[in-house]
Design a protein around this motif. Structure first.
Motif, PDB file in Angstrom:
ATOM      1  N   LEU A 107       0.680  -1.259   0.082  1.00 28.77           N
ATOM      2  CA  LEU A 107       0.128   0.034  -0.117  1.00 28.77           C
ATOM      3  C   LEU A 107       0.928   1.370   0.160  1.00 28.77           C
ATOM      4  N   GLU A 108       1.939   1.262   0.727  1.00 25.00           N
ATOM      5  CA  GLU A 108       2.934   2.433   0.700  1.00 25.00           C
ATOM      6  C   GLU A 108       3.454   2.549  -0.693  1.00 25.00           C
ATOM      7  N   GLU A 109       3.940   1.434  -1.200  1.00 19.93           N
ATOM      8  CA  GLU A 109       4.551   1.562  -2.660  1.00 19.93           C
ATOM      9  C   GLU A 109       3.410   2.127  -3.571  1.00 19.93           C
ATOM     10  N   LEU A 110       2.222   1.541  -3.434  1.00 21.62           N
ATOM     11  CA  LEU A 110       1.084   2.206  -4.305  1.00 21.62           C
ATOM     12  C   LEU A 110       1.079   3.855  -4.398  1.00 21.62           C
ATOM     13  N   GLU A 111       1.149   4.033  -2.941  1.00 25.38           N
ATOM     14  CA  GLU A 111       1.220   5.675  -3.022  1.00 25.38           C
ATOM     15  C   GLU A 111       2.347   6.235  -3.871  1.00 25.38           C
ATOM     16  N   GLU A 112       3.585   5.746  -3.503  1.00 24.66           N
ATOM     17  CA  GLU A 112       4.638   6.041  -4.290  1.00 24.66           C
ATOM     18  C   GLU A 112       4.607   6.082  -5.789  1.00 24.66           C
ATOM     19  N   LEU A 113       4.008   4.988  -6.271  1.00 24.79           N
ATOM     20  CA  LEU A 113       3.780   4.841  -7.656  1.00 24.79           C
ATOM     21  C   LEU A 113       2.872   5.872  -8.086  1.00 24.79           C
ATOM     22  N   ARG A 114       1.818   6.420  -7.305  1.00 28.01           N
ATOM     23  CA  ARG A 114       0.709   7.412  -7.903  1.00 28.01           C
ATOM     24  C   ARG A 114       1.613   8.742  -7.993  1.00 28.01           C
ATOM     25  N   ALA A 115       2.268   8.928  -6.963  1.00 33.74           N
ATOM     26  CA  ALA A 115       3.087  10.187  -6.935  1.00 33.74           C
ATOM     27  C   ALA A 115       4.006  10.187  -8.018  1.00 33.74           C
ATOM     28  N   LYS A 116       4.673   9.192  -8.334  1.00 34.96           N
ATOM     29  CA  LYS A 116       5.720   9.203  -9.392  1.00 34.96           C
ATOM     30  C   LYS A 116       4.896   9.328 -10.814  1.00 34.96           C
ATOM     31  N   MET A 117       3.701   8.867 -11.110  1.00 37.17           N
ATOM     32  CA  MET A 117       2.881   8.998 -12.277  1.00 37.17           C
ATOM     33  C   MET A 117       2.479  10.507 -12.350  1.00 37.17           C
ATOM     34  N   LYS A 118       1.988  11.095 -11.406  1.00 37.39           N
ATOM     35  CA  LYS A 118       1.689  12.490 -11.305  1.00 37.39           C
ATOM     36  C   LYS A 118       2.653  13.470 -11.762  1.00 37.39           C
ATOM     37  N   LEU A 152      -5.324   1.177 -10.606  1.00 35.11           N
ATOM     38  CA  LEU A 152      -5.001   1.790  -9.515  1.00 35.11           C
ATOM     39  C   LEU A 152      -5.811   1.800  -8.337  1.00 35.11           C
ATOM     40  N   GLU A 153      -6.909   2.530  -8.652  1.00 36.23           N
ATOM     41  CA  GLU A 153      -7.858   2.868  -7.721  1.00 36.23           C
ATOM     42  C   GLU A 153      -8.559   1.376  -7.154  1.00 36.23           C
ATOM     43  N   ARG A 154      -8.896   0.626  -8.145  1.00 37.02           N
ATOM     44  CA  ARG A 154      -9.325  -0.829  -7.792  1.00 37.02           C
ATOM     45  C   ARG A 154      -8.356  -1.566  -7.079  1.00 37.02           C
ATOM     46  N   LEU A 155      -7.077  -1.554  -7.379  1.00 40.98           N
ATOM     47  CA  LEU A 155      -6.038  -2.274  -6.820  1.00 40.98           C
ATOM     48  C   LEU A 155      -5.869  -1.877  -5.210  1.00 40.98           C
ATOM     49  N   GLU A 156      -6.116  -0.457  -4.990  1.00 48.11           N
ATOM     50  CA  GLU A 156      -6.033  -0.136  -3.829  1.00 48.11           C
ATOM     51  C   GLU A 156      -7.097  -0.737  -3.006  1.00 48.11           C
ATOM     52  N   GLU A 157      -8.184  -0.838  -3.422  1.00 46.86           N
ATOM     53  CA  GLU A 157      -9.439  -1.275  -2.851  1.00 46.86           C
ATOM     54  C   GLU A 157      -9.264  -2.923  -2.579  1.00 46.86           C
ATOM     55  N   PHE A 158      -8.529  -3.462  -3.546  1.00 46.73           N
ATOM     56  CA  PHE A 158      -8.385  -4.781  -3.627  1.00 46.73           C
ATOM     57  C   PHE A 158      -7.238  -5.226  -2.367  1.00 46.73           C
TER      58      PHE A 158
END
Length: 321
Positions: free
Chosen positions: A266-277, A298-304
């Motif tokens: 979950l922490e890495e997912l947040e970092e990925l989102r920030a990088k994509m921005k 990625l929104e669904r993946l976070e829910e997953f």
């Protein structure tokens, strides 16, 4: 499994008959029949059935002894007993007791009396038969390894679905990417939940709900996974963000197992989102649409992942308490 169960049930019947023989009981074979009829699908059902049959048997004794002693030890009187006893069983819902208890009561016709010795004989046949039926149930339904195997199969199917998503993001022409895997996955979850319910009912003491809750969590993840599949299916090009998302999905699939609380993911997912921005905005409509699908993915993946995180927190906390 069928062969092993056959041996165990047969052994229960044989031991019941041998025990009745050693006690020099009349109609010893009936103890074996009672043992066979006492084995139910789960321990909970076995105990409930045994209690119902005991209550029914006591009532059958009262009815039969009263009729036989005050009228006669004859077939017509036994018919009268059947009418009364079956009527009581219908009212109380003791359907499984009607045949078994009546077989034992029929022995009084052969005895042609219902004294203390005869009553004790039938009670002991009942107790021995039911007792061995309960004992065999204790050992008959231990399927701990089987439920673990089913859970592992379910997890592997989900892991494979995530892996295929990672491949499909980089290859819009990936073969056989049609969602058929969810048929097997849902079937696997159904079988595992069914076994978890049976195991739950086979507990005598503390009720462990871990397996049922775990599989419910996986079932909910599968629903989200199907939404993720739709997002990936709609991607028809290779936007700049595709490799990043694909690599992360592949990592999730590699680390997908029951003991992972997914906090790091979950922490890495947040970092990925920030990088994509920080990446340049798309210049073409097709890339814009596909990057939008990746964003929804990625929104669904976070829910997953949150479904697993919440499950892990709930059960870790309950284990501490």
């Amino acid at each position: 499994m069928i062969f092993l169960n056959t041996l165990k049930i047969s052994l229960a019947a044989i031991l019941a008959i041998v025990t009745a023989k050693l006690l020099k009981l009349d109609f010893a074979v009936s103890a074996g029949i009672v043992a066979i009829l006492s084995v139910q699908p789960t321990k909970k059902e076995t105990l409930k059935t045994a209690l119902d049959r005991l209550l029914a048997f006591l009532i059958a004794l009262v009815i039969s002894i009263s009729l036989f002693n005050f009228i006669a030890f004859s077939i017509p009187v036994f018919f009268l007993y059947l009418v009364l006893f079956i009527f009581v069983c219908q009212i109380k819902g003791w359907f499984s007791a009607m045949a078994m208890d009546s077989v034992l009561i029929s022995h009084f016709l052969s005895f042609e009396k219902a004294g203390l010795h005869e009553i004790s004989n039938e009670l002991l046949l009942f107790v021995i038969g039911v007792g061995f039926g309960i004992l065999v149930n204790i050992f008959l339904h231990k399927k701990r390894s089987y439920i673990e195997e089913l859970k592992a199969q379910t997890d592997e199917k989900i892991r494979l679905a995530l892996h295929r998503m990672a491949l499909r993001i980089l290859d819009p022409e990936l073969a056989d990417y049609d969602g058929s895997c969810f048929i097997d996955l849902n079937q696997s979850i159904f079988l595992a939940k069914k076994q978890a319910e049976e195991n739950f009912n086979n507990q005598f003491s503390k009720k462990d709900t871990w397996d049922s809750a775990y599989l419910t969590m996986r079932e909910n993840q599968t629903k989200v996974l199907q939404e993720m599949f739709k997002c990936v299916k709609n991607i028809t090009s290779l936007p700049h963000t595709a490799p990043l998302v694909s690599d992360f999905l592949e990592k999730v699939s590699r680390e997908y197992h029951k003991d992972n609380d997914v906090k790091a993911l979950l922490e890495e997912l947040e970092e990925l989102r920030a990088k994509m921005k920080t990446l340049p905005l798309p210049l073409e409509r097709k890339e814009f649409e596909d990057r939008a699908n990746l964003f929804m993915l990625l929104e669904r993946l976070e829910e997953f992942l949150m479904l697993k995180w919440n499950f892990a927190q709930e059960y870790i906390l309950s284990a501490i308490q």
